[in-house]
Design a protein around this motif. Structure first.
Motif, PDB file in Angstrom:
ATOM      1  N   GLN A   1       9.559   6.845   4.792  1.00 46.87           N
ATOM      2  CA  GLN A   1       9.035   5.829   3.881  1.00 46.87           C
ATOM      3  C   GLN A   1       7.535   6.030   3.686  1.00 46.87           C
ATOM      4  O   GLN A   1       7.030   5.899   2.575  1.00 46.87           O
ATOM      5  N   ALA A   2       6.826   6.371   4.759  1.00 53.71           N
ATOM      6  CA  ALA A   2       5.373   6.509   4.655  1.00 53.71           C
ATOM      7  C   ALA A   2       4.973   7.797   3.960  1.00 53.71           C
ATOM      8  O   ALA A   2       4.164   7.792   3.047  1.00 53.71           O
ATOM      9  N   PHE A   3       5.565   8.914   4.388  1.00 53.73           N
ATOM     10  CA  PHE A   3       5.047  10.198   3.934  1.00 53.73           C
ATOM     11  C   PHE A   3       5.848  10.852   2.816  1.00 53.73           C
ATOM     12  O   PHE A   3       5.339  11.687   2.107  1.00 53.73           O
ATOM     13  N   VAL A   4       7.130  10.523   2.690  1.00 55.56           N
ATOM     14  CA  VAL A   4       7.935  11.153   1.640  1.00 55.56           C
ATOM     15  C   VAL A   4       8.058  10.231   0.431  1.00 55.56           C
ATOM     16  O   VAL A   4       7.896  10.657  -0.706  1.00 55.56           O
ATOM     17  N   PHE A   5       8.323   8.945   0.691  1.00 58.75           N
ATOM     18  CA  PHE A   5       8.481   8.025  -0.432  1.00 58.75           C
ATOM     19  C   PHE A   5       7.151   7.380  -0.856  1.00 58.75           C
ATOM     20  O   PHE A   5       7.090   6.709  -1.870  1.00 58.75           O
ATOM     21  N   GLY A   6       6.103   7.552  -0.051  1.00 59.28           N
ATOM     22  CA  GLY A   6       4.823   6.957  -0.405  1.00 59.28           C
ATOM     23  C   GLY A   6       4.828   5.442  -0.315  1.00 59.28           C
ATOM     24  O   GLY A   6       4.222   4.775  -1.154  1.00 59.28           O
ATOM     25  N   LYS A   7       5.530   4.879   0.653  1.00 64.67           N
ATOM     26  CA  LYS A   7       5.550   3.419   0.802  1.00 64.67           C
ATOM     27  C   LYS A   7       5.051   3.060   2.197  1.00 64.67           C
ATOM     28  O   LYS A   7       5.842   2.749   3.092  1.00 64.67           O
TER      29      LYS A   7
ATOM     30  N   TRP B   1       0.833  -1.213   0.000  1.00 64.72           N
ATOM     31  CA  TRP B   1       0.000   0.000   0.000  1.00 64.72           C
ATOM     32  C   TRP B   1       0.866   1.261   0.000  1.00 64.72           C
ATOM     33  O   TRP B   1       1.872   1.329   0.721  1.00 64.72           O
ATOM     34  N   SER B   2       0.436   2.253  -0.799  1.00 66.77           N
ATOM     35  CA  SER B   2       1.215   3.498  -0.879  1.00 66.77           C
ATOM     36  C   SER B   2       0.853   4.472   0.234  1.00 66.77           C
ATOM     37  O   SER B   2       1.545   5.458   0.453  1.00 66.77           O
ATOM     38  N   GLY B   3      -0.263   4.198   0.899  1.00 68.22           N
ATOM     39  CA  GLY B   3      -0.677   5.116   1.967  1.00 68.22           C
ATOM     40  C   GLY B   3      -1.907   5.908   1.581  1.00 68.22           C
ATOM     41  O   GLY B   3      -2.601   6.435   2.436  1.00 68.22           O
ATOM     42  N   VAL B   4      -2.170   6.024   0.297  1.00 68.33           N
ATOM     43  CA  VAL B   4      -3.393   6.698  -0.157  1.00 68.33           C
ATOM     44  C   VAL B   4      -4.047   5.828  -1.218  1.00 68.33           C
ATOM     45  O   VAL B   4      -3.379   5.035  -1.882  1.00 68.33           O
TER      46      VAL B   4
ATOM     47  N   TYR C   1       8.992   7.179   9.057  1.00 71.27           N
ATOM     48  CA  TYR C   1       8.192   8.361   8.694  1.00 71.27           C
ATOM     49  C   TYR C   1       8.421   8.742   7.226  1.00 71.27           C
ATOM     50  O   TYR C   1       7.482   8.981   6.470  1.00 71.27           O
TER      51      TYR C   1
END
Lengths: 429, 312
Positions: B273-279, B58-61, B271
């Motif tokens: 990976q989740a919010f900057v790299f979208g992973k 999942w990319s987070g969105v 952080y």
């Protein structure tokens, strides 16, 4: 009277009556809200800090023309767009209209978000037909337009005219002239180039200013070759650009300790004339002007990358835009507003407010006078979108930030840095 | 002889109620249901649902996500950045645990006196604890200004120690220690308060009799104060270890993990990976490993320190 009321036993029936009253009051309040607020508190908009002046102008003007229009506007600085806004998108409570980066290459970019099905398709709006073909990649994904942006921001050297005059130097047009100008400034005790590389996004700007000349002037299809896997950062003019970046450091043309200096500190250095130049995007001109005793002290020129003037292309990137959330319940209202933004008059006003060149214009566009030296490049097709806009995933750009800091800190070599960027580029989106 | 009336049959024994060891009746278990329900809703459910993301891409969105098994965990083992961050995290933790608690203990011993200004001193030393970590970070960014005529560098210059001026946050080999110092500066007061509570519990009589026996200050500290401070040591070491392993706010606010990757910790990596790299999936895997790691370290620590308390 009051004590008796308190001590009186409250029957179950009375409780239910009270609850009913409270519920009714709540319902009425909600009705009042929606009728008075023109649709439940107005259109929720989150914009990018760098576009504040333009977006606010457009919203205010639209409200003037449409009395019933209400909006709830807030802003997010560049660094926080990716966290606060992404968190809202993930939680499913995205604002109706929000900032999005054009093209690809960041977690908040148009391609990444439209692929995730989060942006409304704007292709049925007439202005989308006027997007110049060279900019379509910034606005469109699979032939559909998902973002509105008022135009192009350019990247070059913002300079303090008084500092230049003090050192008796003029605007350089070649790399060698630039080095000579820096030397003269240094001898006068003025820091030639202010660099606030502690702020991550600032690290990339000098590379971005040099790469159009060292890479794209020779290989205009470099991005396609990268995508096809037939080119690498390490084997390209990127190495030349990074060597030049480091040459500026080796010659002592930056302020001391750029890795410990922030964007704000660098801005103040140029504004006050302690430093003569900073490589920056035109969108931040306003911040530099605010740091200077008089706004007219500042000018801007294309940062030369080579000694062949014809090769000195410029980076010209579509600025942060706005997009409509695919889940917005007020999409119709948002669409009308976007259409209004895309009218030449509004777009010109917005572009002027944030020092960018409008996407298109009726007649001659009004641009900030400091941008004039860049217009021949834009007209002559010697401008390249900001490099990250065509990078395939959100990892290359932060990798670039980090390796530049490592280079400036003497922790890596140009070759190793570019190999790291190549590795990040090859990762799946 | 009057027959003694048989004593009345005892009333039927009341149902056996569970009695707590310390005396008193234990409240019925269902008293805890509302609290457990709230806890499950706001803590357990999001944690478990979030942990499940660690096995997806999942990319987070958006809705797109597919099950990838243990791929994210395998990737973590080969991720140079995460392994570098692990090293930084451990370095920081050791520095914070040792120095913060050492300083906290010294401060506690210093203000555990009868001097008149002791209350004022306690307040001064504790003051940084109550300030928001973000505020403290920004304050120290001014202190660490790399310009020779600003902040700490200016002070060093004025003291004739100009040669010690540094690029505190910009030098990759120094930045992590600059951040560690800020964290220690802020949190030493916290350790101090816990040690102070421990010191208040050391009976005066023990010190008095030791003094009668001719024990000096050092001997009394070693044989009386230090063993009796063991519970305070346990709490302080535990709290600062968990704080060090999960350090995030000060790093993001002061260096954003830079220069380069020099100050990245496991928390900043997850952080980013989740919010900057979208992973988001991968980020959750890092978070899960971090959580298990913190739990394991804490468990071992508490087992060791508790055994020390009982033998002390």
């Amino acid at each position: 009277m009051a004590p008796e009321m308190i001590s009186a036993p409250v029957s179950r029936r009375r409780v239910l009556q009270l609850l009913g009253g409270a519920l009714a009051a709540g319902t009425l309040a909600a009705c009042g809200d929606s009728s008075g607020g023109g649709g439940g508190g107005g259109l929720k908009v989150i914009g990018a800090g760098s576009q504040e002046a333009g977006l606010r102008k457009a919203l205010d003007e639209y409200k003037l023309q449409n009395g019933s229009f209400e909006f709830n506007l807030s802003f997010s600085p560049a660094d926080q767009l990716q966290t606060s806004l992404r968190a809202q998108l993930a939680a499913g409570n995205a604002p109706d209209l929000h900032a999005v980066y054009p093209g690809n290459g960041s977690a908040m970019s148009m391609v990444q978000l439209s692929k995730a099905g989060l942006l409304a398709d704007l292709s049925d709006q007439s202005w989308t037909q006027k997007i110049p073909s060279g900019f379509k990649g910034a606005y469109q994904q699979d032939g559909k337009t998902y973002i509105f942006s008022p135009g192009t921001s350019v990247l070059g050297a913002i300079y303090n005219k008084k500092a230049f005059a003090q050192a008796g130097v003029g605007v350089p047009t070649t790399w060698s002239e630039l080095l000579a100008v820096c030397e003269a400034l240094k001898k006068k005790g003025i820091v030639p180039l202010a660099l606030g590389a502690q702020t991550p996004w600032v690290t990339q700007l000098i590379d971005y200013a040099l790469v159009p000349g060292t890479v794209y002037a020779q290989q205009p299809d470099f991005d396609d070759k990268m995508a096809a896997g037939s080119a690498t950062f390490a084997g390209s003019g990127w190495a030349d650009a990074m060597e030049k970046y480091l040459e500026l450091q080796r010659r002592g043309y930056f302020n001391d300790n750029p890795n410990g200096t922030t964007y704000e500190q660098a801005t103040s250095m140029v504004g006050t004339g302690k430093a003569a130049m900073a490589v920056q995007v035109s969108a931040v001109l306003q911040a530099y002007r605010e740091a200077a005793p008089s706004p007219d002290d500042l000018g801007m020129f294309p940062f030369p990358a080579t000694d062949n003037v014809a090769d000195n292309w410029i980076p010209g990137g579509i600025v942060v835009g706005i997009a409509i959330s695919a889940k917005s319940k007020k999409a119709d209202e948002a669409r009308k507003f976007v259409e209004f933004c895309a009218t030449p008059a509004t777009m010109n006003a917005w572009a002027e407010a944030v020092a960018c060149v409008p996407l298109y214009a009726e007649g001659e566009a009004k641009v900030d006078p400091v941008l004039k030296p860049f217009l021949p490049n834009l007209a002559g097709n010697k401008a390249v979108p900001f490099m990250d806009q065509r990078w395939p995933n959100a990892e290359v750009q932060p990798t670039h930030f980090a390796v530049v800091q490592e280079l400036l800190g003497g922790r890596t070599t140009v070759d190793a840095a570019l190999k790291k960027m190549d590795e990040a580029y090859r990762k799946t989106a | 002889m009057t027959a003694v009336a048989a004593p009345p049959a005892p009333p039927e024994a009341p149902p056996v109620r569970r009695v707590r060891r310390g005396g008193g009746l234990a409240p019925p278990w269902w008293f805890a249901v509302p609290a457990l329900a709230v806890y499950a809703l706001v803590m357990l459910y999001p944690s478990i649902a979030g942990a499940a993301s660690a096995f997806t891409d999942w990319s987070g969105v958006g809705e797109q996500r597919s099950f990838v098994g243990l791929d994210n965990f395998q990737q973590l083992l080969q991720d140079d950045q995460a392994l570098g961050a692990l090293r930084s995290t451990l370095l920081l933790t050791v520095a914070i645990v040792v120095v913060q608690n050492g300083l906290g203990l010294l401060l506690a011993l210093g203000v555990h006196t009868t001097i008149k200004s002791r209350m004022l001193l306690r307040v001064i030393f504790f003051a940084p604890v109550v300030v928001s970590p973000v505020m403290v970070s920004f304050l120290w960014k001014y202190v660490y200004n790399p310009a020779p005529d600003a902040g700490l560098n200016a002070v060093l210059g004025a003291l004739g120690l100009g040669s010690l001026r540094q690029d505190w946050l910009g030098d990759p080999s120094l930045a992590i220690w600059s951040v560690a110092f800020t964290v220690i500066w802020q949190c030493a007061g916290y350790s101090m308060v816990i040690f102070l509570a421990g010191l208040e519990g050391v009976p005066k009589e023990l010190h008095e009799s030791a003094m009668v026996d001719g024990a000096g200050t050092v001997a009394r500290f070693r044989h009386i104060t230090w063993p009796l401070l063991a519970p305070a040591v346990t709490i302080n070491v535990m709290l600062s270890t968990v704080g060090g392993l999960t350090l995030f706010t000060q790093i993001i606010a002061m260096t954003n993990g830079g220069p380069g990757y020099a100050t990245d910790t496991l928390s900043t990596v997850l952080y980013k990976q989740a919010f900057v790299f979208g992973k988001f999936g991968y980020s959750t895997a890092v978070a899960l490993v971090l959580a298990l790691f913190v739990a394991a370290v804490s468990f071992v620590q508490i087992a060791y320190l508790r055994s020390r308390e009982t033998t002390a």
